[in-house]
Design a protein around this motif. Structure first.
Motif, PDB file in Angstrom:
ATOM      1  N   TRP A   4      -5.470  -4.064  -2.019  1.00 27.08           N
ATOM      2  CA  TRP A   4      -5.325  -4.281  -0.585  1.00 27.08           C
ATOM      3  C   TRP A   4      -4.532  -5.539  -0.253  1.00 27.08           C
ATOM      4  CZ3 TRP A   4      -6.180   0.161   1.265  1.00 27.08           C
ATOM      5  CH2 TRP A   4      -7.138   0.996   0.700  1.00 27.08           C
ATOM      6  N   GLU A   5      -3.949  -6.151  -1.241  1.00 29.75           N
ATOM      7  CA  GLU A   5      -3.158  -7.352  -1.003  1.00 29.75           C
ATOM      8  C   GLU A   5      -1.936  -6.987  -0.154  1.00 29.75           C
ATOM      9  OE1 GLU A   5      -0.782 -10.488  -3.774  1.00 29.75           O
ATOM     10  OE2 GLU A   5      -2.664  -9.660  -4.535  1.00 29.75           O
ATOM     11  N   PRO A   6      -1.611  -7.808   0.842  1.00 23.75           N
ATOM     12  CA  PRO A   6      -0.463  -7.482   1.702  1.00 23.75           C
ATOM     13  C   PRO A   6       0.851  -7.556   0.925  1.00 23.75           C
ATOM     14  CG  PRO A   6      -1.379  -9.642   2.266  1.00 23.75           C
ATOM     15  CD  PRO A   6      -2.282  -9.035   1.241  1.00 23.75           C
ATOM     16  N   GLY A   7       1.866  -6.891   1.463  1.00 23.31           N
ATOM     17  CA  GLY A   7       3.181  -6.930   0.851  1.00 23.31           C
ATOM     18  C   GLY A   7       3.383  -5.937  -0.273  1.00 23.31           C
ATOM     19  N   ALA A   8       2.518  -4.946  -0.374  1.00 21.23           N
ATOM     20  CA  ALA A   8       2.613  -3.975  -1.474  1.00 21.23           C
ATOM     21  C   ALA A   8       3.956  -3.254  -1.457  1.00 21.23           C
ATOM     22  CB  ALA A   8       1.467  -2.973  -1.404  1.00 21.23           C
ATOM     23  N   ALA A  31       4.151   5.110 -12.580  1.00 20.13           N
ATOM     24  CA  ALA A  31       3.028   4.324 -13.103  1.00 20.13           C
ATOM     25  C   ALA A  31       3.483   2.928 -13.512  1.00 20.13           C
ATOM     26  CB  ALA A  31       2.395   5.046 -14.285  1.00 20.13           C
ATOM     27  N   GLN A  32       4.645   2.821 -14.143  1.00 20.45           N
ATOM     28  CA  GLN A  32       5.167   1.514 -14.543  1.00 20.45           C
ATOM     29  C   GLN A  32       5.487   0.647 -13.326  1.00 20.45           C
ATOM     30  OE1 GLN A  32       8.467   3.025 -16.826  1.00 20.45           O
ATOM     31  NE2 GLN A  32       7.479   2.494 -18.789  1.00 20.45           N
ATOM     32  N   ILE A  33       6.063   1.266 -12.311  1.00 21.10           N
ATOM     33  CA  ILE A  33       6.402   0.530 -11.085  1.00 21.10           C
ATOM     34  C   ILE A  33       5.128   0.009 -10.431  1.00 21.10           C
ATOM     35  CG2 ILE A  33       7.376   0.710  -8.761  1.00 21.10           C
ATOM     36  CD1 ILE A  33       9.282   2.905  -9.977  1.00 21.10           C
ATOM     37  N   ALA A  34       4.146   0.870 -10.293  1.00 16.24           N
ATOM     38  CA  ALA A  34       2.877   0.468  -9.671  1.00 16.24           C
ATOM     39  C   ALA A  34       2.224  -0.657 -10.463  1.00 16.24           C
ATOM     40  CB  ALA A  34       1.947   1.664  -9.560  1.00 16.24           C
ATOM     41  N   GLU A  35       2.206  -0.521 -11.786  1.00 22.63           N
ATOM     42  CA  GLU A  35       1.589  -1.559 -12.621  1.00 22.63           C
ATOM     43  C   GLU A  35       2.313  -2.897 -12.447  1.00 22.63           C
ATOM     44  OE1 GLU A  35       0.810  -2.595 -17.313  1.00 22.63           O
ATOM     45  OE2 GLU A  35       1.085  -0.503 -16.729  1.00 22.63           O
ATOM     46  N   ARG A  36       3.645  -2.872 -12.470  1.00 22.11           N
ATOM     47  CA  ARG A  36       4.430  -4.104 -12.326  1.00 22.11           C
ATOM     48  C   ARG A  36       4.184  -4.737 -10.958  1.00 22.11           C
ATOM     49  NH1 ARG A  36       9.632  -6.171 -14.425  1.00 22.11           N
ATOM     50  NH2 ARG A  36       8.990  -5.102 -16.342  1.00 22.11           N
ATOM     51  N   ALA A  37       3.998  -3.916  -9.933  1.00 23.32           N
ATOM     52  CA  ALA A  37       3.768  -4.423  -8.579  1.00 23.32           C
ATOM     53  C   ALA A  37       2.320  -4.850  -8.351  1.00 23.32           C
ATOM     54  CB  ALA A  37       4.157  -3.357  -7.556  1.00 23.32           C
ATOM     55  N   GLY A  38       1.443  -4.509  -9.285  1.00 24.64           N
ATOM     56  CA  GLY A  38       0.046  -4.886  -9.153  1.00 24.64           C
ATOM     57  C   GLY A  38      -0.723  -4.014  -8.173  1.00 24.64           C
ATOM     58  N   VAL A  39      -0.332  -2.731  -8.094  1.00 24.70           N
ATOM     59  CA  VAL A  39      -1.016  -1.790  -7.215  1.00 24.70           C
ATOM     60  C   VAL A  39      -1.340  -0.524  -7.996  1.00 24.70           C
ATOM     61  CG1 VAL A  39       0.131  -2.678  -5.133  1.00 24.70           C
ATOM     62  CG2 VAL A  39       1.117  -0.728  -6.345  1.00 24.70           C
ATOM     63  N   THR A  40      -2.110   0.347  -7.389  1.00 22.44           N
ATOM     64  CA  THR A  40      -2.442   1.617  -8.027  1.00 22.44           C
ATOM     65  C   THR A  40      -1.333   2.632  -7.752  1.00 22.44           C
ATOM     66  OG1 THR A  40      -3.605   2.443  -6.093  1.00 22.44           O
ATOM     67  CG2 THR A  40      -4.910   1.194  -7.704  1.00 22.44           C
ATOM     68  N   LYS A  41      -1.342   3.704  -8.535  1.00 22.45           N
ATOM     69  CA  LYS A  41      -0.389   4.790  -8.310  1.00 22.45           C
ATOM     70  C   LYS A  41      -0.565   5.401  -6.919  1.00 22.45           C
ATOM     71  CE  LYS A  41       0.907   8.405 -11.105  1.00 22.45           C
ATOM     72  NZ  LYS A  41       0.810   9.290 -12.274  1.00 22.45           N
ATOM     73  N   SER A  42      -1.812   5.515  -6.485  1.00 20.09           N
ATOM     74  CA  SER A  42      -2.035   6.097  -5.154  1.00 20.09           C
ATOM     75  C   SER A  42      -1.465   5.190  -4.062  1.00 20.09           C
ATOM     76  CB  SER A  42      -3.516   6.387  -4.917  1.00 20.09           C
ATOM     77  OG  SER A  42      -4.281   5.213  -4.974  1.00 20.09           O
ATOM     78  N   PHE A  48       5.696   5.574  -0.676  1.00 18.75           N
ATOM     79  CA  PHE A  48       6.910   6.306  -1.043  1.00 18.75           C
ATOM     80  C   PHE A  48       6.550   7.671  -1.607  1.00 18.75           C
ATOM     81  CE2 PHE A  48       7.706   1.763  -1.741  1.00 18.75           C
ATOM     82  CZ  PHE A  48       8.775   1.565  -0.899  1.00 18.75           C
ATOM     83  N   PRO A  49       7.327   8.706  -1.251  1.00 16.84           N
ATOM     84  CA  PRO A  49       7.041  10.029  -1.806  1.00 16.84           C
ATOM     85  C   PRO A  49       7.419  10.139  -3.285  1.00 16.84           C
ATOM     86  CG  PRO A  49       8.942  10.121  -0.353  1.00 16.84           C
ATOM     87  CD  PRO A  49       8.388   8.733  -0.248  1.00 16.84           C
ATOM     88  N   ASP A  50       8.423   9.367  -3.723  1.00 20.35           N
ATOM     89  CA  ASP A  50       8.839   9.368  -5.127  1.00 20.35           C
ATOM     90  C   ASP A  50       9.690   8.134  -5.393  1.00 20.35           C
ATOM     91  OD1 ASP A  50      11.604   9.936  -4.390  1.00 20.35           O
ATOM     92  OD2 ASP A  50      10.990  12.016  -4.132  1.00 20.35           O
ATOM     93  N   LYS A  51      10.074   7.924  -6.627  1.00 19.18           N
ATOM     94  CA  LYS A  51      10.787   6.695  -6.986  1.00 19.18           C
ATOM     95  C   LYS A  51      12.211   6.659  -6.430  1.00 19.18           C
ATOM     96  CE  LYS A  51      12.440   8.054 -11.586  1.00 19.18           C
ATOM     97  NZ  LYS A  51      12.421   7.735 -13.010  1.00 19.18           N
ATOM     98  N   ARG A  52      12.786   7.804  -6.112  1.00 16.19           N
ATOM     99  CA  ARG A  52      14.130   7.828  -5.525  1.00 16.19           C
ATOM    100  C   ARG A  52      14.182   7.092  -4.199  1.00 16.19           C
ATOM    101  NH1 ARG A  52      15.091  14.079  -5.299  1.00 16.19           N
ATOM    102  NH2 ARG A  52      13.209  13.647  -4.151  1.00 16.19           N
ATOM    103  N   GLU A  53      13.099   7.159  -3.457  1.00 11.90           N
ATOM    104  CA  GLU A  53      13.072   6.597  -2.109  1.00 11.90           C
ATOM    105  C   GLU A  53      12.966   5.073  -2.081  1.00 11.90           C
ATOM    106  OE1 GLU A  53      13.609   8.442   0.676  1.00 11.90           O
ATOM    107  OE2 GLU A  53      13.993   9.999  -0.808  1.00 11.90           O
ATOM    108  N   LEU A  54      12.647   4.471  -3.212  1.00 13.86           N
ATOM    109  CA  LEU A  54      12.452   3.021  -3.245  1.00 13.86           C
ATOM    110  C   LEU A  54      13.675   2.227  -2.829  1.00 13.86           C
ATOM    111  CD1 LEU A  54      10.353   2.871  -6.458  1.00 13.86           C
ATOM    112  CD2 LEU A  54       9.724   1.737  -4.341  1.00 13.86           C
TER     113      LEU A  54
END
Length: 192
Positions: A4-8, A31-42, A48-54
């Motif tokens: 729940w940290e802001p700026g996810a 999963a790698q992106i979420a882990e690096r960002a410190g958030v869950t996959k959900s 974002f609907p998928d990694k293309r949209e980032l």
């Protein structure tokens, strides 16, 4: 993980850009992106609907800011003066973080045909938003299309110049984008 940290959303973009640069777009997983960002996959999928949209995450906001600036231009402003107002408005939302990410995003896009397609669609979306805003001001459709395309080119080249100038150049993106627009106006006038 800091669920729940802001700026996810911003952390996800930065994490993705870093991973795309380090190991390539195709090799990077959600999963790698979420882990690096410190958030869950959900959490990733809430943003974002998928990694293309980032890498086009700010497209809707950018298009909205361009259109709002055009709509708010003074009554009687020429089509290109209205585009200049749109560029100024959109540039106001771009800060040092946007400049820092620029070269890394460019490298990630250059290395992936899928991301190149998304980047091209971003340009189309910007042009459509500006064209619609100009037409709403009463600009004839053909002129609106041309002015919007010049606006997209001005934004993209201005952004590239701003990134290249680096942090030592304290002028904002608007100075660079409007400078390019001025050059394009002069070039169009020279065409006769």
């Amino acid at each position: 993980m800091a669920r729940w940290e802001p700026g996810a959303r911003d952390r996800l973009v930065v994490a993705a850009v870093d991973l795309f640069t380090e190991q390539g777009y195709d090799e990077t997983t959600v999963a790698q992106i979420a882990e690096r960002a410190g958030v869950t996959k959900s959490t990733f999928f809430r943003h974002f609907p998928d990694k293309r949209e980032l890498l086009v995450a700010g497209q809707e906001m950018l298009s909205r800011l361009l259109a709002e600036g055009i709509a708010d231009a003074p009554e009687g402003a020429s089509a290109l003066d209205a585009v200049a107002a749109g560029l100024e408005n959109a540039s106001s939302a771009m800060g040092p973080a946007n400049r820092d990410l620029g070269p890394r995003i460019k490298a990630a896009v250059a290395a992936s045909s899928e991301l190149q397609e998304r980047d091209a669609l971003k340009s189309v979306g910007m042009a459509v938003a500006m064209t619609d805003a100009l037409v709403a001001r009463g600009v004839p459709v053909v002129q609106a299309h041309l002015a919007a395309e010049l606006g997209v080119l001005s934004f993209k080249q201005g952004y590239a110049r701003w990134v290249e100038a680096g942090p030592a150049d304290e002028r904002g993106l608007a100075v660079h984008a409007l400078g390019v627009l001025g050059e394009l106006r002069a070039a169009a006038a020279a065409l006769g």
